[in-house]
Structures are given as structure tokens and as C-alpha cells.
Design an enzyme around this catalytic site. Structure first.
Site, mmCIF file in Angstrom:
data_model
loop_
_atom_site.group_PDB
_atom_site.id
_atom_site.type_symbol
_atom_site.label_atom_id
_atom_site.label_comp_id
_atom_site.label_asym_id
_atom_site.label_seq_id
_atom_site.Cartn_x
_atom_site.Cartn_y
_atom_site.Cartn_z
ATOM 1 N N VAL B 6 -5.993 28.297 4.314
ATOM 2 C CA VAL B 6 -4.926 28.740 5.096
ATOM 3 C C VAL B 6 -4.799 27.341 6.615
ATOM 4 O O VAL B 6 -5.751 27.408 6.557
ATOM 5 C CB VAL B 6 -5.856 29.788 5.515
ATOM 6 C CG1 VAL B 6 -4.601 30.551 6.804
ATOM 7 C CG2 VAL B 6 -5.284 30.997 4.454
ATOM 8 N N CYS B 7 -3.602 27.443 6.159
ATOM 9 C CA CYS B 7 -4.017 27.171 7.815
ATOM 10 C C CYS B 7 -2.954 26.886 9.294
ATOM 11 O O CYS B 7 -2.128 27.903 8.819
ATOM 12 C CB CYS B 7 -3.842 24.720 7.916
ATOM 13 S SG CYS B 7 -1.513 24.797 7.470
ATOM 14 N N GLY B 8 -2.422 26.178 10.419
ATOM 15 C CA GLY B 8 -1.321 27.197 11.783
ATOM 16 C C GLY B 8 -0.108 27.269 10.942
ATOM 17 O O GLY B 8 0.420 28.023 11.044
#
Lengths: 735, 89
Positions: B6-8
Site C-alpha cells: 500500500v502507498c499513497g
């Protein structure tokens, strides 16, 4: 008298009477009742009934049935008899078939409605046939039931019994009624209950009808459906089919055979508009018939409503996304997410695709759950010419198959592929030139899918033709056609208000050329020629000038123009082949060009760093200036997590924030800047990139990873005094 | 076994994370699906393990699955250290 009418007369008789008629016609001698009784293994009395019926039928014919003590015979003129025999022999096969079908229908009606096993002797009277014939009929019934998802259990000393789900059993009963009525006949019912009943009475064997439905139920069902204005908009056949099915349901409920819906996903049906309609119909029926419909029964009716007509569009709703119910939204967005994930595209953002699929997917899921199959004539063509679209549809289907746990028919996948194909065409559609544009209306048979894909095909491959609207056939005359120059249709049109041409919706090359030529012809051709052809005019003139003495320059130029106009359709540049666009693998150094590298820059705040790295991309023409602000706001919203490696920030925003092509920039900083990251501050290398989808930049990213994992190379980059040095290091690491 | 990176935004860092995770999995000889997501859609995704940064970890706490906080996205040693104990043998 027409042959059709007397044949219809005879066909209305029971099978044995038909056989007797045939026999009498072929012989000239009288035959006694006793002899007939012996031959047909029946009592004298039942033979006498047959003869009475036959005599009545003959009243309308040029022959007369004479019954004397010596026996019975047909009395007529030799010519009449010859004509009758001639006509009869022509339809004899049909009549025998009809008799066999009638036996089959009766047998099926008994089997479908009897819970206990049936022995052949029991049905002999109803079928009026020998034991041997009935055994053969039983084999046919077995096959028919199997093709409708039911199993016929046959055991000696036990009999025959249908085994299967109540829902499937009802569906089979409904199909049997439809087969007896003929699909076309049910189209004629309009939405009049009495007319539908007349059709049923006329076509369905009373024996079969009695077993499958009550006339009063059919009338009540028809009224309940009519009462809701929504059903007025449906097609006659839809209406008739739902009414027939509802009547079958009433009968089954009354007899105490409730439907058992254990399919886990049936719950999702409660969100459909058909469900709320079914609730209203059921309430109304309960009042009229004092019959209790359980919720499961209502869901089963909704299921049928959804499956009964493949292209279920309420007027106007196709234009309005707001009218989509949650059921469709939910499935389509999940399906598109799966496709985007697998193909690395962003089709999910294509609103037209979303809408098209949403209107398609609901009836499709229910056809599927009910086991209703549809045909797709375009399937081979779709597979061959639109492989990527078909592949996208296969991915979508696989997602649904995982959820529903059963395979989806290729025909259905093909229909979804039409929607994906249109979406892909939209992605690659070239910008249209506005000069000399011919305004076109696209007309299709009824579905939205074919019209949409034709629209996209035209947009992508036919110059000078601008599609202003897509309509189905029935609405051509209602549409304002003043602003339209031509109609491009997938079906033949009558009295089209402007010139029209019929093409294959997939617009294969020959159709594309034909269309282009036709447009030029019909509109008198553009003033000059455009595109590739225009570019040829001057070189051609020069070529002529080199070798010939040009007398009248203007005449030569005009002649060139005329010739180019003729060949222009063949010079249209084909839209970029889908595969080649996708297969190009971009390495890090393909996107990180020299102009996108800056060494030993100065910055104070994180925003300055974003500006530096972003500026390089803007100057290279790879992103819009807005992309830089988007990167800044991403930093503001998501925080400094993008400092993913000590000292290194990876900066980016979303493709839709203004990326023209996959790109990357790299900036080294003389002095580290603090981004506020707990572990990886300060930042002295910033790498910005722009992606166009989820996939195209992956190889470049993978190269970047190798660089980031190489501490030695990073140290060297930090110390590098020139952009060339930085690129050399990267070349070594990523080679 | 499904691992979610997960990232932005779901385009850059999570892709890098996924590549690191995949190479660690390969080294350990473990088969698992690795997916990427942005922080918004991650809340709706199912996963057995979530891998993300220190900042996003608190936002995903209520998913009730182990969350690995990774400092250096390309550091295989760090990844292996944190991921290996959670993988099936």
C-alpha cells in the site's frame, strides 16, 4: 379451400383420428369400426368418437365421411381426393411430427407436474399410443429434460420421475408452454391478458395447459403486470413471458411446491428495480387470488423478469448513470477493477464503458443464473479482430466466474467484449479534424453495444465523419435529423430521412473503405483533400515539373487534387495497432533522458525539490505544469512516505493529473532537505516520474529499484558533477 | 496467501514494494499473490498481510491483519526480516 385450413382442421384432431383419416384417404373400400378398433387396440366406442370428430372436421372439406353398416369411407370426386392426397402427402411428415410432438408435450407435462414415479401404462391413455411408442417418447422426454437442466430417473418396477430444482422445473414448464405457443405467437399478445389467453388456448394442448397453469391465474397475472406503468414500456414478448411464467408459479404455489433458492448471490437481487416491481406484482396477485407469495417466490419472479428479455432497457435510462441501481454499479465496478488490475489499464475511469456494461451486466447475470443461453453471431469476428477487447472481457468473465462459481458462455463474453472494444477504441481514437466534417448519425438494431463500437470505429478510422449521436432503429424518425448529414447503420433502414449506408458494426477494412468512398460521394467530396493525401500534392506537382513542361499549372494542380480525392480513402493512416502500443517496454533510460537530469541543485524546502524535479518533466514536454502542483499536494496529503529509501524521495502524482508520456527526472541536491520522514531524512536525491497507467512504467521502475538497492552507485550519483556521469552510472547498473 | 502493498497512490512506491516483496518471496521459495493499492482502496481490499510505510500503518490497523512497516522500500534484508516470520513454512 386452402390446404392450410383443412390441414389445420385435421391437426386439431387427436392423433388416432388423424391416422384413421390418413388410412381412409388411401383406400377406396369401406372399413368397419371393429376392424379399426382391432388395429388400434382400442374399444369400438373410442373409435366411434374418433369417427364423429372426423366427420365434423370433414364438413369444411370437399370430402364427406360416410358411415354405413358396411363400414366407413370418404366420399368425394376423384379430383378432390387426388388434390387432398397430394396436399396431404406434402405435409404428412409435418403432421406425424405434430402428433409426436403432442405426445411429447403431454408426457412432459405429466412428468413435470407429478411428484411420484409414473409407469408407462398410466400415461398410455393420455398419449393414445402403443407401449413401444411411449417408450420411444420417454427417450425423447429424457433428452428434452436433460437439455433443460433436469434429470429423468427411470427404473424398472419404479417408473419415471423428474428430479431437479423447483426453479429449473418451473423454467422447464414455462419453456414447454412457450414451445407450444411458438415464440412468435407470444409476441402477438400485445399486453392484453385475454389475447394471451386466446393464444394459449389456441396453441397449447388443453391437456398440457390444464397441468401447467390455471386460466384464471394467467388473467390475474396479466392484470397485475398491467397495473404497473413500468411494464407498459416493456416489449410485448417480455410481458407475455412474464405473465406465462407467473401463472405457472401460481399453480406450483397452490399445489404446495415452494421454490428453493439457495444460491448465495440471489440476495443481491433485492437491489434491482425488477425486484421491487416483482414485489408489487406479487402483492397485487395476493389480493386477487388469495395466494401467499413468499419472498423467495418474489425473488424467483424477479429473476425471471431479468432473464426473460435480454436487452432490458427502460426508456431513457441508458442515458442516465443516476438511474443505475446499486446491483449493476457494484458488479461492474468490481469487474472493471479486476480488468484494470490484470491489464494495467484504467478502463474503470471510462464512464461510457461503465454505463454500457452496467446496462448489459444485469440481464446477463440473470440469464446466466437461470441457464438461458443467447447467440452471438459476431463472436468469431470479435475474437479475431478485437483480441485485446475479447481478452479484457475474458478477464471480466473470469472475475464473475470466481464469484458465481460457474462458467460463462462465450457468446456472453463476446457481448462484453463489444463494450471493451469501444472503450479501447476511444483510448486510441485520434483527434478529429474539424474542417470539412460530415455529421453522421449511427443507427443500430437495438442494443447499445454494437452502435457504440461502430461509433468508436468510425471515430478511429474514418476521416471527416463525425458521429453526433447513436440511436436504435426504432427512434430514427423521432430524432431531430436536421443537423445530421448522413446515417451509418448496422441494419437496413426504410424511409431514412437522410442518405444512409449499411455496414458491419465492427467496420472491417473493406467496409471502412466503402464507407469512406460513400461519404465522399454523397457529400460531393471535400473541397481539398486532407491528411496523408494532401501532403502528396506538392511533391507530385514537383515530380511532374521535373520531367514535363507544365503548360497550365492551375489545370495540373486541379487534376492532382481530383486524383488525390479519389485515392484519399486508401491513404488513411490505420489507427496504431493495439498490440504494438502495449508491447513496447520502456527501460529507465528510455524515459530518463539527459535533459531530465540535474546535478547538485539547491533547494530549501520539500516543495522546492518537487519544483526542481517537476520543472525538468514540464520542460521536456512530458507533463502538464499542473502535474507539478499535483505532486506537491500529494506530498501535503500523504506525508513524506515517498522518501522510500534513506536520502531518496520518489515523487509522482496520478496519470490523470496531466501526464503525456511515461517520463522520469532525477535531481541531486548539494545539501540534503528534510521532508519530515522519521528514518530516511534528509533527502539529497529526488526522482520524479509520470505514469500513464498501471503498467507501462513498470520496467523503468524495476530498473530504478536496482539502482536504489545499489548503495555504491547511489554514492557515485551523489558525487557526480555532470548529468552524463549520472546516466553512465545508471546505464551500468541497469544494463 | 495474499500480500497487499500500500502507498499513497498505488503507482510508484507500492509497485516498488511489490517488487521487493516478490524477490524476497522468491528467495524464500514461498508462493503468494502480491497486489498493490492506494491507501483509499486498500481499506476495501482483503489481504492476509499488509506491507506499507510507518505513516499509513495506523490507518489500516482496523483491518485486523498483520501490518509490516517498511523503512527502506528496496532493502531486501529489512523486508525478509519482517516478512519471513509471517509466512507459512
Amino acid at each position: 379451400m386452402h390446404s392450410e385450413s383443412w390441414i389445420a382442421q385435421i391437426r386439431s384432431l387427436r392423433p388416432r383420428a388423424q391416422q384413421i383419416f390418413q388410412e381412409l384417404m388411401q383406400r377406396s373400400e369401406p372399413v368397419t369400426t371393429e376392424e379399426l378398433a382391432r388395429r388400434y387396440q382400442r374399444s369400438d366406442r373410442s373409435i366411434r368418437y374418433d369417427l364423429e370428430a372426423l366427420a365434423t372436421a370433414c364438413e369444411a372439406m370437399p370430402v364427406r365421411l360416410v358411415h354405413r353398416r358396411s363400414g366407413v369411407w370418404l366420399e368425394d370426386t376423384p379430383e378432390a381426393k387426388l388434390t387432398l392426397r397430394h396436399q396431404w402427402s406434402a405435409v404428412q411428415g409435418t403432421v406425424q411430427m405434430a402428433a409426436a410432438d403432442r405426445r411429447l408435450h403431454r408426457l412432459l407435462a405429466v412428468l413435470l407436474t407429478t411428484p411420484e414415479p409414473i409407469v408407462v401404462k398410466q400415461v398410455q391413455d393420455w398419449l393414445e399410443a402403443s407401449l413401444r411408442t411411449i417408450y420411444a417418447d420417454m427417450d425423447r422426454a429424457d433428452l428434452w429434460l436433460a437439455s433443460h437442466g433436469l434429470r429423468l430417473i427411470r427404473k424398472p418396477h419404479y417408473g419415471a420421475k423428474v428430479e431437479g430444482d423447483e426453479l429449473i422445473r418451473r423454467q422447464a414448464a414455462f419453456r414447454l408452454l412457450l414451445a407450444a405457443c411458438g415464440w412468435t405467437a407470444s409476441n402477438d399478445a400485445g399486453n392484453e391478458g385475454q389475447r394471451l389467453l386466446d393464444i394459449v388456448r389456441q396453441h397449447v394442448d388443453p391437456f398440457v395447459k390444464r397441468r401447467l397453469l390455471e386460466e384464471s391465474d394467467l388473467l390475474a397475472m396479466a392484470r397485475a403486470l398491467r397495473w404497473n406503468p413500468a411494464s407498459e414500456m416493456r416489449f410485448g414478448s417480455w410481458w407475455a413471458k412474464v405473465a406465462l411464467y407467473g401463472a405457472v408459479t401460481c399453480q406450483r404455489i397452490r399445489l404446495g411446491y415452494p421454490v428453493d433458492l439457495f444460491k448465495p448471490n440471489v440476495n443481491a437481487l433485492r437491489e434491482t428495480t425488477e425486484f421491487s416491481f416483482a414485489v408489487q406484482v406479487a402483492e397485487r396477485l395476493e389480493q386477487m387470488l388469495s395466494l401467499t407469495w413468499s419472498e423467495e417466490e418474489v425473488i424467483a419472479l424477479a429473476l425471471h423478469m431479468l432473464g426473460a428479455y435480454p436487452n432490458l432497457h427502460l426508456e431513457g435510462s441508458a442515458q442516465n448513470t443516476a438511474n443505475l441501481d446499486d446491483f449493476s454499479r457494484n458488479w461492474v465496478s468490481r469487474m472493471l477493477a479486476a480488468v484494470d488490475d490484470a491489464l494495467g489499464m484504467r478502463l474503470g475511469a471510462d464512464e461510457e464503458l461503465f454505463r454500457g456494461l452496467a446496462f448489459h451486466v444485469k440481464p446477463m447475470i440473470h440469464r446466466w443464473l437461470l441457464g438461458i443461453s443467447i447467440e452471438n453471431d459476431l463472436l468469431d469476428e470479435i475474437r479475431e479482430d478485437h483480441a485485446l477487447a475479447y481478452y479484457a472481457a475474458v478477464v471480466a468473465a473470469q472475475f464473475l466466474e470466481r464469484v458465481f462459481g460457474q462458467p460463462l458462455a462465450a457468446a456472453e463474453v463476446g457481448y462484453m467484449a463489444l463494450h471493451f472494444g469501444a472503450a479501447l477504441e476511444r483510448r486510441w481514437a485520434r483527434p478529429k479534424g474539424a474542417v470539412g466534417t460530415v455529421r453522421a448519425l449511427v443507427v443500430c438494431a437495438g442494443g447499445i453495444g454494437t452502435g457504440k463500437i461502430l461509433q468508436s470505429r468510425i471515430g478511429a478510422s474514418v476521416t471527416n465523419l463525425q458521429v453526433v449521436d447513436v440511436l436504435d432503429q426504432s427512434r430514427v424518425h423521432q430524432a431531430p435529423t436536421r443537423s445530421v448529414d448522413v446515417i451509418v447503420s448496422t441494419v437496413e433502414l426504410h424511409d431514412a430521412p437522410v442518405p444512409h449506408i449499411v455496414v458491419n458494426p465492427l467496420l472491417p477494412t473493406e467496409d471502412e473503405r466503402r464507407l469512406q468512398r460513400w461519404v465522399t460521394e454523397v457529400t460531393g467530396g471535400p473541397e481539398g483533400v486532407g491528411g496523408a493525401a494532401a501532403a502528396l500534392a506538392e511533391p507530385m506537382f514537383q515530380l511532374i515539373q521535373q520531367t514535363c513542361q507544365v503548360g497550365d499549372e492551375r489545370a495540373v494542380r486541379e487534376e492532382i487534387q481530383r486524383m488525390l480525392r479519389r485515392v484519399a480513402p486508401y491513404l488513411t493512416v490505420p489507427s496504431p495497432p493495439v498490440e504494438s502500443v502495449r508491447k513496447k517496454v520502456l527501460r529507465m533510460l528510455d524515459v530518463l533522458t539527459e535533459e531530465c537530469v540535474q546535478v547538485r541543485a539547491r533547494a530549501e524546502r520539500p516543495d522546492d525539490v518537487v519544483d526542481l524535479a517537476g520543472r525538468l518533466l514540464v520542460d521536456a514536454g512530458a507533463v502538464e505544469p499542473g502535474y507539478v502542483s499535483a505532486m506537491k499536494s500529494s506530498l501535503a496529503i500523504n506525508g513524506p512516505y515517498m522518501v522510500i529509501v534513506p536520502g531518496i524521495a520518489i515523487l509522482h502524482a496520478r496519470p490523470e493529473d496531466g501526464v503525456h508520456r511515461v517520463c522520469m527526472s532525477l535531481v541531486t541536491l548539494e545539501q540534503g532537505v528534510s521532508f519530515g520522514h522519521p528514518d530516511n531524512d534528509p533527502v539529497d536525491i529526488a526522482i520524479a516520474f509520470g505514469a500513464i497507467d498501471h503498467e507501462a512504467h513498470l520496467q523503468a521502475l524495476s530498473d530504478l529499484m536496482r539502482l536504489l538497492a545499489d548503495a555504491e552507485a547511489l554514492t557515485a550519483i551523489r558525487q557526480a558533477q555532470s548529468t552524463g556521469r549520472v546516466l553512465d552510472i545508471i546505464r551500468r547498473v541497469t544494463a | 496467501m495474499k500480500i497487499l502493498a500500500v502507498c499513497g497512490m498505488g503507482f510508484g512506491s507500492s509497485m516498488v514494494l511489490r517488487m521487493t516483496i516478490e524477490s524476497v518471496l522468491k528467495e524464500l521459495g514461498v508462493k503468494a499473490a502480491v497486489a498493490t493499492a492506494d491507501i483509499g482502496s486498500a481499506k476495501a481490499e482483503t489481504a492476509d498481510i499488509i506491507v506499507t510505510s510507518t505513516e499509513f500503518a495506523p490507518l489500516l490497523k482496523d483491518k485486523g491483519v498483520p501490518i509490516l512497516e517498511i523503512k527502506n522500500y528496496v532493502d531486501k534484508q529489512e523486508m525478509k526480516q519482517k516478512l519471513a516470520p509471517l509466512l507459512p513454512v
